[in-house]
Design a protein around this motif. Structure first.
Motif, PDB file in Angstrom:
ATOM      1  N   ASN B  60     -12.538 -61.535  54.376  1.00 57.79           N
ATOM      2  CA  ASN B  60     -12.040 -62.918  54.308  1.00 57.79           C
ATOM      3  C   ASN B  60     -10.778 -63.091  55.116  1.00 57.79           C
ATOM      4  N   LEU B  61     -10.683 -64.268  55.659  1.00 53.49           N
ATOM      5  CA  LEU B  61      -9.471 -64.585  56.403  1.00 53.49           C
ATOM      6  C   LEU B  61      -8.354 -64.851  55.391  1.00 53.49           C
ATOM      7  N   PRO B  62      -7.285 -64.120  55.466  1.00 55.27           N
ATOM      8  CA  PRO B  62      -6.201 -64.363  54.500  1.00 55.27           C
ATOM      9  C   PRO B  62      -5.614 -65.752  54.709  1.00 55.27           C
ATOM     10  N   VAL B  63      -5.658 -66.496  53.633  1.00 55.78           N
ATOM     11  CA  VAL B  63      -5.148 -67.869  53.739  1.00 55.78           C
ATOM     12  C   VAL B  63      -3.627 -67.893  53.723  1.00 55.78           C
ATOM     13  N   PHE B  64      -3.093 -66.999  52.956  1.00 57.89           N
ATOM     14  CA  PHE B  64      -1.645 -67.005  52.818  1.00 57.89           C
ATOM     15  C   PHE B  64      -1.137 -65.585  52.934  1.00 57.89           C
ATOM     16  N   THR B  65      -0.299 -65.345  53.897  1.00 57.79           N
ATOM     17  CA  THR B  65       0.257 -64.005  54.022  1.00 57.79           C
ATOM     18  C   THR B  65       1.772 -64.082  54.035  1.00 57.79           C
ATOM     19  N   MET B  66       2.337 -62.998  53.751  1.00 57.46           N
ATOM     20  CA  MET B  66       3.786 -62.947  53.799  1.00 57.46           C
ATOM     21  C   MET B  66       4.201 -61.672  54.483  1.00 57.46           C
ATOM     22  N   ASP B  67       5.077 -61.792  55.399  1.00 59.39           N
ATOM     23  CA  ASP B  67       5.472 -60.606  56.147  1.00 59.39           C
ATOM     24  C   ASP B  67       6.986 -60.503  56.106  1.00 59.39           C
ATOM     25  N   TYR B  68       7.498 -60.014  55.019  1.00 62.84           N
ATOM     26  CA  TYR B  68       8.948 -60.017  54.851  1.00 62.84           C
ATOM     27  C   TYR B  68       9.717 -59.097  55.794  1.00 62.84           C
ATOM     28  N   PRO B  69       9.309 -57.868  55.979  1.00 64.35           N
ATOM     29  CA  PRO B  69      10.120 -56.969  56.796  1.00 64.35           C
ATOM     30  C   PRO B  69      10.355 -57.494  58.191  1.00 64.35           C
ATOM     31  N   ARG B  70       9.408 -58.308  58.645  1.00 67.10           N
ATOM     32  CA  ARG B  70       9.593 -58.790  60.001  1.00 67.10           C
ATOM     33  C   ARG B  70      10.839 -59.648  60.110  1.00 67.10           C
ATOM     34  N   ILE B  71      11.030 -60.486  59.124  1.00 70.73           N
ATOM     35  CA  ILE B  71      12.169 -61.383  59.224  1.00 70.73           C
ATOM     36  C   ILE B  71      13.362 -60.896  58.431  1.00 70.73           C
ATOM     37  N   GLN B  72      13.221 -59.716  57.873  1.00 69.89           N
ATOM     38  CA  GLN B  72      14.196 -59.298  56.876  1.00 69.89           C
ATOM     39  C   GLN B  72      15.636 -59.409  57.349  1.00 69.89           C
ATOM     40  N   ILE B  73      15.903 -58.825  58.506  1.00 70.01           N
ATOM     41  CA  ILE B  73      17.313 -58.757  58.918  1.00 70.01           C
ATOM     42  C   ILE B  73      17.908 -60.119  59.222  1.00 70.01           C
ATOM     43  N   PRO B  74      17.266 -60.904  60.076  1.00 67.69           N
ATOM     44  CA  PRO B  74      17.879 -62.214  60.311  1.00 67.69           C
ATOM     45  C   PRO B  74      17.960 -63.044  59.033  1.00 67.69           C
ATOM     46  N   PHE B  75      16.955 -62.885  58.199  1.00 69.17           N
ATOM     47  CA  PHE B  75      16.929 -63.653  56.971  1.00 69.17           C
ATOM     48  C   PHE B  75      18.117 -63.311  56.086  1.00 69.17           C
ATOM     49  N   GLU B  76      18.356 -62.023  55.946  1.00 67.91           N
ATOM     50  CA  GLU B  76      19.458 -61.638  55.078  1.00 67.91           C
ATOM     51  C   GLU B  76      20.787 -62.043  55.654  1.00 67.91           C
ATOM     52  N   ILE B  77      20.910 -61.899  56.961  1.00 64.65           N
ATOM     53  CA  ILE B  77      22.165 -62.329  57.581  1.00 64.65           C
ATOM     54  C   ILE B  77      22.404 -63.802  57.311  1.00 64.65           C
ATOM     55  N   THR B  78      21.354 -64.593  57.529  1.00 61.69           N
ATOM     56  CA  THR B  78      21.512 -66.027  57.321  1.00 61.69           C
ATOM     57  C   THR B  78      21.895 -66.332  55.890  1.00 61.69           C
ATOM     58  N   LEU B  79      21.255 -65.660  54.964  1.00 57.83           N
ATOM     59  CA  LEU B  79      21.571 -65.942  53.566  1.00 57.83           C
ATOM     60  C   LEU B  79      22.998 -65.578  53.218  1.00 57.83           C
ATOM     61  N   TRP B  80      23.448 -64.427  53.719  1.00 52.44           N
ATOM     62  CA  TRP B  80      24.826 -64.059  53.439  1.00 52.44           C
ATOM     63  C   TRP B  80      25.791 -65.094  53.992  1.00 52.44           C
ATOM     64  N   VAL B  81      25.552 -65.484  55.230  1.00 54.31           N
ATOM     65  CA  VAL B  81      26.450 -66.459  55.844  1.00 54.31           C
ATOM     66  C   VAL B  81      26.439 -67.757  55.052  1.00 54.31           C
ATOM     67  N   LEU B  82      25.231 -68.152  54.657  1.00 55.66           N
ATOM     68  CA  LEU B  82      25.105 -69.400  53.921  1.00 55.66           C
ATOM     69  C   LEU B  82      25.827 -69.314  52.590  1.00 55.66           C
ATOM     70  N   LEU B  83      25.671 -68.202  51.929  1.00 54.26           N
ATOM     71  CA  LEU B  83      26.312 -68.043  50.632  1.00 54.26           C
ATOM     72  C   LEU B  83      27.824 -68.121  50.760  1.00 54.26           C
ATOM     73  N   ALA B  84      28.340 -67.425  51.764  1.00 55.84           N
ATOM     74  CA  ALA B  84      29.792 -67.472  51.961  1.00 55.84           C
ATOM     75  C   ALA B  84      30.243 -68.886  52.278  1.00 55.84           C
ATOM     76  N   SER B  85      29.447 -69.603  53.063  1.00 53.74           N
ATOM     77  CA  SER B  85      29.844 -70.967  53.415  1.00 53.74           C
ATOM     78  C   SER B  85      29.768 -71.897  52.220  1.00 53.74           C
ATOM     79  N   PHE B  86      28.774 -71.685  51.362  1.00 52.55           N
ATOM     80  CA  PHE B  86      28.720 -72.503  50.159  1.00 52.55           C
ATOM     81  C   PHE B  86      29.947 -72.280  49.308  1.00 52.55           C
ATOM     82  N   ALA B  87      30.361 -71.026  49.281  1.00 55.16           N
ATOM     83  CA  ALA B  87      31.584 -70.741  48.524  1.00 55.16           C
ATOM     84  C   ALA B  87      32.728 -71.571  49.061  1.00 55.16           C
ATOM     85  N   LYS B  88      32.814 -71.643  50.395  1.00 56.28           N
ATOM     86  CA  LYS B  88      33.889 -72.443  50.989  1.00 56.28           C
ATOM     87  C   LYS B  88      33.768 -73.910  50.609  1.00 56.28           C
ATOM     88  N   ILE B  89      32.547 -74.420  50.619  1.00 58.73           N
ATOM     89  CA  ILE B  89      32.389 -75.820  50.211  1.00 58.73           C
ATOM     90  C   ILE B  89      32.838 -75.962  48.780  1.00 58.73           C
TER      91      ILE B  89
END
Lengths: 196, 741
Positions: B60-89
């Motif tokens: 079967n063709l997978p309808v929904f897939t998730m590929d976390y490791p591929r985006i892991q690093i940029p994703f985590e960086i973005t989240l950290w930056v966002l979290l720190a910025s929310f703190a500033k707000i």
């Protein structure tokens, strides 16, 4: 600048000794003022014009910058030579507390009275010896941001005149001006520390 | 719920939400290790089992897939930056907090909370503080921010003091602390005998880097004097460079078993090579950038890129040669700024400033945030004696150092430091980001690395929290003004402000008071050679015109003309009629509430005296132009109005219109100014020279007309010709088209 070169410079400065004696500047200060004068005098004409002053950006951004520049140039005179420059700058020397109060001696240029006169004539543009309400309004407008409504400006000017005007002629004379500022430390406000 | 409560709750929810996302997602470290394919199985997804690498054999063709490791690093960086910025707000939602607690404290606290949570969930924080990540990615934006917004003139006026305090002060601190700690180490009771002298010196060099970011904000708010501000600012910048150099030197030395005297000599030589070399590289790249921007008029969209690329390149090349990269990037920014801002378009200029500020702020935020996180999650080695003595010595040596050094340098300064300044300097010696990073990059060969890391963290936390929070009340306390403001009348308040402006103006007239000779020489060299090469349009432009362009005042001026309610339209009307009206008006009575309102209006709306430093270096904000704009617009409007034909038809214009007049022979002693009779011929010529440069163009090029037009010197009613407004428009139009790209 060693002392030898400064003494050779001193020869170039017009009326150096007279100025030192009159204004109380030290020779070193006079030299620096002369260097500054020459720096401002872009065309090396030996005299300054108002354009040379307006070329200083921070002065142009001063709310009363044009009045300050104007106080250097009496009406009808558009060039400023070095002795006149120094004499005006001498107003801003810190007052010398040890000066002996000799009645016969000429009042020094940086006395409290002279400083107040300088401030007074920044208001009094038409030179009639009084600050009218219009003149006060002009200065207020220059010093306040654009968002202040006109009526409030008028009230402030009205109140200022009421407070100072003792003889009820609706203008502030120099004596009234001086009296209203009697508690203020003019020496501190109108002196430049490093001109000592 | 009113708006405030709502925003607070929303802010809190946002923070928590991001944080949960983050916890859920974080499963590894930032440095790119190929993460062993950890996949996250979302709770209830009946279809297609999400696989990291979908099996090709599945029918079967997978309808929904998730590929976390591929985006892991940029994703985590973005989240950290966002979290720190929310703190500033978040901090600014509770606006009172930022007044009492510096932002760095708040950020560290949030970091501590996050760290605690992560620790309890047994997570590893991202290794954002590995040597490479910090020194190559997080430090350059901060230094670029400091260097770009450094106010050059006060800085160069004080450069002797700054270098003296940065270089000698840091040396003094390092060696002093190092020696004292070594002495302490000899005491058996503390169990630190295995730390030898080199390691002590190394540690001392780490903790002598001062980072007064928090203090600068307090100084601004309390309007401490300009000299103090610029010295603290400059010292912070330079001692980063010095510390890094010392650190490298000492770490090299720490490895060596025996230290020869010639090594010390070599060390000193290396120091100079590193410092001066860094500066040279920076200046070189700065010139290259300026030269490049000379040709970018057709590619305005990528102009800002050059600034960033060149400065980063300067940094990296300096790192390549192991010379001071901080000095390189600072001198690059300083050199570049002056020429580039003349070459690029207005929009690019704004973009550059914004981006520099943004990158700098983000980096700083992240660093403090991580400081908090890492505090909890690293393994600590605690040693009461060593750590407490470190704190003590850090204070003592800083205080002593400032005292001694300022006493030595005071005679050379035009405005010497008084005791209050010295206290501000000494107490403002907080530690921060650099110490933190350097501690983590200590080589593992040092046996007591954990102890050092712990000690560094303790000292940073201590200084940031204790000194950061108490410095504001202390400064306000010792700077208590003698005169009580409420007693002043309206009159006096206005007059005092006038006098302050006067003094500011006269000071600007006097200009620099020291190092004048070199500056003059440099300016001549600059105008003759450098500007020709580096600036596209190298007419020696009046700086006023440049200023106008920078502030986009041309547009504002046009808008002002179309809107008939001129800001300063009133004076010409008021002054003509006022004198007639006033005798007939009854005296107004003013109540106490009116007076309070007036004081309020005055204190809020009177223009502040130009603060040369504070206007530019608001660490968390961009320079504010509104005051400048208003003053210039108003002046220009009134001058244009006074040149317009309308004013000649009015009744004899009272002398109060003249902007540059002195009272005729009164006010000052008349013997100083021989009154001269003005001839009309003179008038005519001067006026036309002033306003119509196109006719007498031997003095000015059209581009300068705006500057000239600010100086109507003489009474206008003597002018024979009615000036046409077109000339002014045309000349303004020319200058505005020259300015646009």
């Amino acid at each position: 600048m060693g002392s030898s070169s400064s003494s050779s410079y001193m020869r170039n400065i017009p009326q150096a000794q007279v100025l030192i004696h009159e204004t109380g500047f030290s020779a070193a200060h006079l030299l620096r003022l002369y260097e500054r004068f020459q720096f401002l005098d872009k065309g090396s004409t030996g005299e300054l014009r108002a354009q040379d002053f307006t070329a200083i950006p921070s002065l142009a951004l001063n709310p009363i910058g044009d009045r300050i520049i104007g106080s250097f140039f009496p009406p009808g005179q558009e060039k400023l030579d070095f002795p006149s420059f120094v004499r005006i700058m001498a107003h801003f020397r810190p007052t010398d507390p040890n000066r002996s109060r000799d009645g016969t001696q000429l009042e020094p240029v940086n006395s409290r009275n002279k400083k107040l006169r300088f401030a007074f004539q920044l208001y009094d543009q038409n030179g009639d010896g009084n600050i009218s309400r219009a003149e006060l309004l002009q200065v207020l407008r220059a010093m306040l941001g654009v968002q202040v409504p006109e009526e409030q400006l008028q009230s402030i000017a009205e109140r200022a005149i009421q407070e100072a005007d003792l003889d009820k002629d609706n203008v502030i004379s120099f004596d009234e001006f001086r009296k209203s500022l009697e508690k203020v430390n003019i020496d501190q406000l109108m002196s430049i520390r490093f001109l000592k | 719920m009113d708006a405030n409560t709502f925003t607070r709750r929303a802010g809190l929810l946002l923070v928590i939400f991001t944080f949960l996302c983050f916890i859920h997602g974080s499963r590894g470290e930032i440095p790119p290790q190929p993460a062993g394919g950890v996949t996250i199985v979302p709770p209830a997804k009946p279809d297609g089992a999400p696989q990291a690498y979908p099996d090709a054999d599945t029918s079967n063709l997978p309808v929904f897939t998730m590929d976390y490791p591929r985006i892991q690093i940029p994703f985590e960086i973005t989240l950290w930056v966002l979290l720190a910025s929310f703190a500033k707000i978040g901090f600014h939602v509770y606006h009172k907090i930022t007044i009492w607690v510096p932002e760095s404290c708040l950020l560290i606290s949030i970091g501590l909370i996050v760290g605690a949570i992560m620790h309890s969930v047994k997570e590893e924080p991202p290794a954002a503080l590995s040597s490479n990540v910090f020194f190559l990615y997080m430090l350059p934006p901060i230094v670029l921010d400091s260097g770009y917004f450094m106010p050059t003139r006060p800085f160069f006026e004080n450069i002797g003091t700054v270098l003296w305090l940065a270089v000698v002060g840091t040396l003094w601190n390092s060696i002093g602390i190092g020696m004292s700690l070594f002495a302490i180490c000899q005491i058996e009771a503390f169990e630190v005998q295995d730390v030898n002298l080199q390691e002590n010196l190394l540690f001392a060099s780490i903790i002598s880097a001062v980072d007064p970011v928090a203090v600068l904000t307090v100084f601004e708010d309390v309007s401490v004097n300009e000299q103090l501000y610029i010295v603290v600012f400059g010292e912070c910048l330079f001692n980063d460079a010095v510390t890094v150099v010392l650190y490298n030197m000492f770490s090299f030395v720490a490895d060596m078993p025996v230290v020869e005297p010639e090594d010390v000599f070599l060390g000193v030589a290396r120091f100079f090579v590193v410092g001066l070399g860094g500066m040279m590289f920076g200046i070189l790249f700065g010139f290259a950038a300026s030269f490049t921007t000379r040709f970018t008029s057709k590619v305005r969209e990528i102009e800002p890129l050059f600034i960033f690329m060149y400065s980063y390149l300067a940094y990296l090349v300096a790192e390549l040669f192991a010379i001071s990269s901080i000095m390189a990037i600072v001198s690059c920014a300083l050199t570049m700024k002056y020429y580039v801002e003349e070459n690029v378009s207005q929009r690019s200029c704004t973009t550059i400033r914004h981006v520099v500020k943004m990158l700098g702020t983000i980096s700083e935020t992240l660093i403090f945030f991580f400081l908090g996180v890492v505090t909890i999650t690293t393994e600590h080695e605690w040693n009461w004696g060593y750590i407490l003595f470190t704190l003590l010595f850090a204070f003592v040596w800083r205080g002593l150092g400032i005292l001694v050094l300022t006493q030595i340098i005071n005679p050379f300064r035009t405005i010497p430091f008084n005791t209050k300044d010295q206290f501000g300097l000494a107490y403002g010696g907080l530690r921060g980001a650099i110490s933190f990073a350097l501690a983590f990059t200590l080589p593992d060969t040092i046996a007591r690395k954990k102890l050092f890391v712990t000690a560094t963290i303790v000292i940073i936390l201590f200084t940031v929290f204790l000194q950061g929070i108490t410095i504001r009340p202390l400064i306000e306390f010792i700077n208590v003004r003698k005169t009580n403001r409420d007693l002043h009348s309206i009159n006096v308040e206005v007059h005092c402000r006038l006098m302050e402006h006067t003094i500011a103006g006269i000071e600007d007239l006097c200009g620099q008071w020291s190092h004048f000779y070199w500056k003059d020489k440099f300016m001549k060299f600059n105008n003759r050679i450098l500007r020709r090469i580096l600036i596209r349009d190298s007419r020696a432009e009046s700086s006023i015109v440049a200023l106008y362009k920078k502030l986009e005042l041309q547009n504002a001026m046009e808008i002002l003309d179309t809107v008939s309610g001129d800001i300063s339209a009133a004076p010409s009307v008021v002054s003509v009629y006022e004198d007639k009206k006033s005798p007939s008006q009854p005296k107004k009575k003013f109540m106490a509430s009116d007076l309070r309102k007036m004081h309020d209006i005055l204190s809020k709306n009177m223009y502040k005296i130009r603060q040369r430093t504070v206007a530019f270096t608001g660490k968390h904000s961009l320079p504010n132009d509104t005051q400048t704009r208003e003053i210039l617009i108003r002046r220009h409007a009134s001058i244009r109005r006074s040149i317009r034909p309308g004013s000649f038809q009015s009744p004899p214009v009272p002398k109060s219109h003249k902007y540059f007049s002195l009272p005729a022979g009164q006010g000052l002693d008349s013997k100083f100014f021989p009154a001269k009779r003005q001839s009309t011929a003179d008038d005519h010529e001067t006026m036309s020279e002033v306003a119509y440069p196109s006719r007498h163009s031997r003095f000015t090029k059209p581009g300068r007309s705006s500057a000239r037009a600010m100086v109507p010197l003489h009474r206008l009613d003597t002018l024979k010709e009615a000036p046409s407004v077109d000339v002014l428009n045309e000349s303004r139009g020319e200058s505005s088209s020259a300015g646009r790209g």
